[in-house]
Design a protein around this motif. Structure first.
Motif, PDB file in Angstrom:
ATOM      1  N   UNK A  10       0.825  -1.211   0.000  1.00 22.51           N
ATOM      2  CA  UNK A  10       0.000   0.000   0.000  1.00 22.51           C
ATOM      3  C   UNK A  10       0.857   1.259   0.000  1.00 22.51           C
ATOM      4  N   UNK A  11       1.044   1.885  -1.162  1.00 21.54           N
ATOM      5  CA  UNK A  11       1.750   3.176  -1.196  1.00 21.54           C
ATOM      6  C   UNK A  11       0.997   4.219  -0.381  1.00 21.54           C
ATOM      7  N   UNK A  12       1.715   5.171   0.153  1.00 22.49           N
ATOM      8  CA  UNK A  12       1.082   6.246   0.917  1.00 22.49           C
ATOM      9  C   UNK A  12       0.542   7.296  -0.041  1.00 22.49           C
ATOM     10  N   UNK A  13      -0.780   7.506  -0.075  1.00 21.91           N
ATOM     11  CA  UNK A  13      -1.336   8.511  -0.980  1.00 21.91           C
ATOM     12  C   UNK A  13      -0.969   9.920  -0.544  1.00 21.91           C
ATOM     13  N   UNK A  14      -0.713  10.773  -1.516  1.00 25.82           N
ATOM     14  CA  UNK A  14      -0.356  12.155  -1.211  1.00 25.82           C
ATOM     15  C   UNK A  14      -1.541  13.097  -1.174  1.00 25.82           C
ATOM     16  N   UNK A  15      -2.725  12.612  -1.580  1.00 24.76           N
ATOM     17  CA  UNK A  15      -3.891  13.486  -1.614  1.00 24.76           C
ATOM     18  C   UNK A  15      -5.191  12.714  -1.658  1.00 24.76           C
ATOM     19  N   UNK A  16      -6.297  13.462  -1.779  1.00 21.68           N
ATOM     20  CA  UNK A  16      -7.661  12.911  -1.827  1.00 21.68           C
ATOM     21  C   UNK A  16      -7.950  12.112  -0.552  1.00 21.68           C
ATOM     22  N   UNK A  17      -8.834  11.106  -0.622  1.00 20.80           N
ATOM     23  CA  UNK A  17      -9.078  10.261   0.554  1.00 20.80           C
ATOM     24  C   UNK A  17      -9.276   8.805   0.150  1.00 20.80           C
ATOM     25  N   UNK A  18      -8.297   8.317  -0.633  1.00 17.37           N
ATOM     26  CA  UNK A  18      -8.317   6.927  -1.089  1.00 17.37           C
ATOM     27  C   UNK A  18      -6.969   6.263  -0.871  1.00 17.37           C
ATOM     28  N   UNK A  19      -7.013   4.997  -0.461  1.00 13.61           N
ATOM     29  CA  UNK A  19      -5.839   4.136  -0.496  1.00 13.61           C
ATOM     30  C   UNK A  19      -6.051   3.156  -1.644  1.00 13.61           C
ATOM     31  N   UNK A  20      -4.957   2.838  -2.342  1.00 14.08           N
ATOM     32  CA  UNK A  20      -5.065   1.968  -3.519  1.00 14.08           C
ATOM     33  C   UNK A  20      -3.988   0.885  -3.439  1.00 14.08           C
ATOM     34  N   UNK A  21      -4.189  -0.082  -2.545  1.00 16.84           N
ATOM     35  CA  UNK A  21      -3.166  -1.111  -2.361  1.00 16.84           C
ATOM     36  C   UNK A  21      -3.150  -2.139  -3.488  1.00 16.84           C
ATOM     37  N   UNK A  22      -1.953  -2.621  -3.800  1.00 17.16           N
ATOM     38  CA  UNK A  22      -1.812  -3.784  -4.664  1.00 17.16           C
ATOM     39  C   UNK A  22      -2.105  -5.028  -3.838  1.00 17.16           C
ATOM     40  N   UNK A  23      -2.959  -5.902  -4.377  1.00 18.61           N
ATOM     41  CA  UNK A  23      -3.280  -7.165  -3.691  1.00 18.61           C
ATOM     42  C   UNK A  23      -2.832  -8.346  -4.544  1.00 18.61           C
ATOM     43  N   UNK A  24      -1.881  -8.090  -5.430  1.00 22.41           N
ATOM     44  CA  UNK A  24      -1.394  -9.163  -6.301  1.00 22.41           C
ATOM     45  C   UNK A  24      -0.826 -10.324  -5.488  1.00 22.41           C
ATOM     46  N   UNK A  25      -0.267 -10.018  -4.325  1.00 21.74           N
ATOM     47  CA  UNK A  25       0.296 -11.061  -3.479  1.00 21.74           C
ATOM     48  C   UNK A  25      -0.739 -11.960  -2.846  1.00 21.74           C
TER      49      UNK A  25
END
Length: 406
Positions: A327-342
């Motif tokens: 999960x990269x740390x978002x710099x704005x807005x109010x969304x997290x966008x984690x990769x779940x490929x693992x």
């Protein structure tokens, strides 16, 4: 009752143009979560990009007062109340430094209508629009409904979900007319720096393209990132840029339905003509509420931003504790966008789950947590979680995910 023969006009029920529109994935997830809640299930929804705060009281008071004034019971100019256009002009100069005139403003029924009408005014059939992905679900649908062709350019977590000039150039053809530019981003929360924006702007100018820039999350930038409005950082593009914005996210006014577009006067006039036949004026009470929002101070906005920042740090830390999630740390807005490929290609609950869409269904079924899969945003292998919900629900929801994948 006999069915109509294939040659009958009645056999062609829904038009191909409208029939090709996909349902909003984010609203679909939100509706399902609310339906399950209504059945008594303890569902926690991370689906909708909607602040959990109430609209500030001074804005509600202005709306209540407007309801009692008979002048707001009548039709008003299709393009927006002059007083609201004036407030938008002043707010734009104050917040982004962009100087415009009221004739460059069209008030719309939310940001979605602004986006569609802007594309409808700019595009002819076959014109291509470069769409950085992951993208908000509405963008490609609005482009196609306007007759354009979305050309997706994917940026993954290794580049903080931000496209490069080299990627944009590889996607450009002789049919390219518009670049869609969004910062801060929905669904990723990524923010382009001022230097990155200038580089993209120079590329746009070199190839004489148009830009539609969505600035709806302009006030939600964290960690002191140096950024800005594209037509301000790249003034040479001002006459070929359409800016979309609104009160929904900044002032917790998603249900009031007030957005706007700012652009060259000929584009705005064309979009206004379209709106005059499609919906006429935005509800006057909502417009009066928007005036109060834009003319007030930003103290309520700052309070909400502080809460979002706190939740941002919490959700990133908690998601990062799940093995298989990045999960990269978002710099704005109010969304997290984690990769779940693992987490994909592995057995969960007695079955192998191969896609993020299936994973989202599994999470809702087993953990009663609603998330939106990356397929909705043009990037399978990810999930979008809005952290615009209460702190307690956020912690409880992610804790359920931690337990589910422990």
């Amino acid at each position: 009752m006999t069915s109509a023969p294939e040659s009958s006009p009645r056999s062609r029920r829904v038009s191909r143009r409208v029939g090709a529109i996909a349902e909003s994935a984010t609203l679909k997830v939100d509706a399902k979560a609310k339906a399950l809640k209504a059945e008594g299930r303890p569902v926690i929804g991370f689906g909708a990009g909607e602040p959990d705060f109430a609209t500030p009281g001074y804005i509600v008071d202005a709306a209540a007062e407007a309801c009692r004034d008979p002048k707001n019971h009548r039709y008003t100019p299709a393009g927006g109340l002059p007083e609201l256009k004036k407030a938008i002009v002043a707010k734009t100069a104050r917040d982004s430094g962009l100087t415009v005139e009221p004739a460059q403003v069209l008030v719309t029924n939310g940001g979605k209508q602004a986006i569609y009408e802007a594309f409808a005014a700019m595009l002819d059939p076959g014109d291509e629009v470069i769409v950085p992905a992951p993208y908000w679900t509405t963008y490609p649908e609005a482009i196609q409904l306007a007759g354009g062709v979305p050309v997706e350019v994917l940026a993954d977590e290794t580049q903080d979900y931000k496209v490069t000039v080299e990627q944009l150039e590889a996607a450009r053809t002789d049919r390219t007319k518009v670049l869609l530019f969004v910062s801060p981003s929905n669904p990723t929360g990524s923010v382009y720096t001022a230097d990155e924006i200038r580089a993209i702007g120079a590329w746009v100018e070199e190839h004489e393209l148009w830009v539609l820039t969505d600035e709806i999350y302009e006030h939600l930038v964290y960690d002191g990132i140096e950024t800005g409005s594209l037509p301000v950082l790249c003034p040479e593009l001002a006459d070929h840029t359409v800016v979309v914005n609104g009160v929904a996210k900044t002032y917790a006014m998603t249900g009031w339905r007030v957005g706007w577009l700012i652009g060259p006067t000929d584009i705005v006039k064309a979009a206004t003509n379209l709106q005059s036949h499609a919906t006429s004026n935005v509800a006057n009470v909502s417009q009066r509420a928007a005036i109060a929002a834009l003319e007030g101070d930003l103290s309520a906005v700052d309070e909400m931003k502080a809460a979002f920042d706190r939740r941002r740090r919490t959700i990133v830390a908690m998601l990062s504790e799940i093995d298989g999630v990045v999960c990269p740390t978002p710099g704005g807005a109010f969304y997290a966008y984690p990769s779940v490929k693992g987490l994909l290609g592995k057995e969960h609950g007695g079955r192998v789950i191969d896609t993020s869409a299936d994973l989202a269904e599994y999470i809702l079924d087993k953990a009663e947590v609603a998330v939106v899969p990356g397929e909705a945003f043009g990037s399978p292998g990810y999930l979008r979680l809005s952290y615009a919900l209460g702190d307690d629900d956020l912690v409880e929801g992610v804790t359920r995910l931690q337990k589910l994948f422990a």
